[in-house]
Design a protein around this motif. Structure first.
Motif, PDB file in Angstrom:
ATOM      1  N   UNK A 112       0.724  -1.542  -0.089  1.00 46.20           N
ATOM      2  CA  UNK A 112      -0.277  -0.100  -0.332  1.00 46.20           C
ATOM      3  C   UNK A 112       1.211   1.359  -0.051  1.00 46.20           C
ATOM      4  N   UNK A 113       1.861   1.360   0.742  1.00 46.72           N
ATOM      5  CA  UNK A 113       2.873   2.296   0.726  1.00 46.72           C
ATOM      6  C   UNK A 113       3.703   2.982  -0.639  1.00 46.72           C
ATOM      7  N   UNK A 114       3.807   1.180  -0.898  1.00 47.35           N
ATOM      8  CA  UNK A 114       4.512   1.468  -2.084  1.00 47.35           C
ATOM      9  C   UNK A 114       3.791   2.017  -3.807  1.00 47.35           C
ATOM     10  N   UNK A 115       2.801   1.904  -3.053  1.00 45.19           N
ATOM     11  CA  UNK A 115       1.275   2.792  -4.492  1.00 45.19           C
ATOM     12  C   UNK A 115       0.809   3.733  -3.899  1.00 45.19           C
ATOM     13  N   UNK A 116       1.475   4.154  -2.682  1.00 47.85           N
ATOM     14  CA  UNK A 116       1.026   5.878  -2.677  1.00 47.85           C
ATOM     15  C   UNK A 116      -0.062   5.884  -2.007  1.00 47.85           C
ATOM     16  N   UNK A 117      -0.126   4.694  -1.301  1.00 45.51           N
ATOM     17  CA  UNK A 117      -1.679   4.526  -0.266  1.00 45.51           C
ATOM     18  C   UNK A 117      -1.468   5.419   1.435  1.00 45.51           C
ATOM     19  N   UNK A 118       0.133   5.034   1.801  1.00 39.66           N
ATOM     20  CA  UNK A 118       0.102   5.405   3.544  1.00 39.66           C
ATOM     21  C   UNK A 118       1.676   5.707   3.269  1.00 39.66           C
ATOM     22  N   UNK A 119       1.742   7.112   4.434  1.00 42.76           N
ATOM     23  CA  UNK A 119       3.137   7.480   4.301  1.00 42.76           C
ATOM     24  C   UNK A 119       2.837   7.263   5.715  1.00 42.76           C
ATOM     25  N   UNK A 247      -7.468   6.825  -3.057  1.00 44.45           N
ATOM     26  CA  UNK A 247      -8.523   6.295  -2.473  1.00 44.45           C
ATOM     27  C   UNK A 247      -8.598   4.623  -1.631  1.00 44.45           C
ATOM     28  N   UNK A 248      -9.928   5.219  -1.091  1.00 50.44           N
ATOM     29  CA  UNK A 248     -10.162   3.969  -0.135  1.00 50.44           C
ATOM     30  C   UNK A 248     -10.100   3.073  -0.108  1.00 50.44           C
ATOM     31  N   UNK A 249     -10.257   2.557  -2.243  1.00 49.94           N
ATOM     32  CA  UNK A 249     -10.275   0.654  -1.993  1.00 49.94           C
ATOM     33  C   UNK A 249      -8.799   0.844  -1.766  1.00 49.94           C
ATOM     34  N   UNK A 250      -7.840   1.198  -1.847  1.00 47.99           N
ATOM     35  CA  UNK A 250      -5.625   1.144  -2.080  1.00 47.99           C
ATOM     36  C   UNK A 250      -5.803   1.194  -0.094  1.00 47.99           C
TER      37      UNK A 250
END
Length: 292
Positions: A112-119, A247-250
């Motif tokens: 998820x982090x690699x796809x930009x969803x978390x930091x 996105x919340x799906x991510x």
């Protein structure tokens, strides 16, 4: 393991005979799968309700008490052995389940982090107090939930309708049970049912050990909490704070990682081989044939 009741002979006591019959009926009800399932759920649920939010080691002590209640119900109501909570090999099973849970959450969070969803950013809170609190709370939650859903519900329902149906039913109810959490919705309920209910149920069928699924469940929740990711909608204190993007799906939105598509896909990849191994090892109970 059936028992029979016999009325006293030669007493002519109607009330005594009626009491014996009533005791026999109550005993049969208590020894039926649904009977001991409900009895155990009341007992374990009561212990959980009294200890889950307690200070310090109270949740973990409540988990120990819940195991004792579970053993008593299985011993005296169900009248069956309890190899699923055997002390022999418990540590090994818990560690194996813990390793699986750790890998599952870390890989999910990294993707998820690699796809930009978390930091993530370090909170600066005291390391030991935060970890101690997370371990105590999540140990209590993991043990009581697994006793309720896999120890009691799954094993009772598979006696009636077989292992596959039992996993499906308990997974559905596991998802429904999480609908009252903050940020929950229909999608999060489906996600929990699929990735947690089905995976944990299948993991239990594969290992036939409560300690394995407790280890998996415990590390899953604890690592989430320490990373600062909401645990089924709840946001207890962690070592990091998480920034949510896209996105919340991510990223799972306010409910947390469990409603992301990423862990759902990973859970399928984990569950399928466990199901195959459970089948190969003969650990699935077939559906009972009804007598005509």
């Amino acid at each position: 393991m059936g028992t029979t009741t016999t009325a006293p002979h030669g007493t002519g006591s109607g009330p005594d005979e009626e009491d014996g019959a009533r005791g026999g009926r109550l005993g049969r009800i208590a020894r039926s799968p649904l009977g001991w399932m409900l009895t155990g759920m009341v007992g374990v649920g009561l212990v959980s309700g009294l200890t889950a939010t307690g200070p310090g080691p109270v949740p973990a002590l409540g988990a120990a008490a819940a195991v004792a209640v579970y053993w008593a119900v299985m011993r005296f109501a169900a009248r069956r052995p309890t190899p699923e909570i055997a002390r022999r090999g418990a540590g090994r099973e818990a560690l194996l389940g813990g390793a699986l849970g750790l890998g599952f959450i870390l890989v999910s969070a990294l993707l998820i982090t690699a796809l930009g969803g978390y930091s993530f950013s370090w909170t600066g809170n005291g390391f030991v107090p935060v970890v101690w609190s997370a371990v105590m709370v999540q140990a209590g939650a993991a043990v009581t939930e697994e006793l309720l859903f896999r120890g009691l519900a799954l094993q009772a329902l598979e006696q009636l309708w077989g292992s596959r149906a039992a996993v499906a039913i308990t997974a559905l109810f596991f998802g429904v049970a999480h609908l009252g959490a903050p940020g929950a919705n229909g999608w999060s309920g489906v996600a929990i049912a699929l990735e947690a209910g089905v995976m944990l149920g299948t993991a239990f069928l594969w290992r036939r050990s409560i300690w394995f699924v407790v280890g998996l469940h415990f590390t899953w929740n604890t690592v989430e909490q320490l990373l600062g990711v909401p645990v089924s909608g709840h946001s207890p204190e962690g070592l990091y704070t998480v920034g949510v993007h896209g996105s919340a799906l991510l990223n799972g939105g306010g409910f947390g990682l469990e409603s992301s598509l990423v862990p759902i896909v990973l859970s399928v990849l984990i569950t399928v081989p466990m199901a195959v191994l459970a089948h190969r090892n003969g650990r699935l109970l077939p559906r009972r044939r009804t007598r005509r």
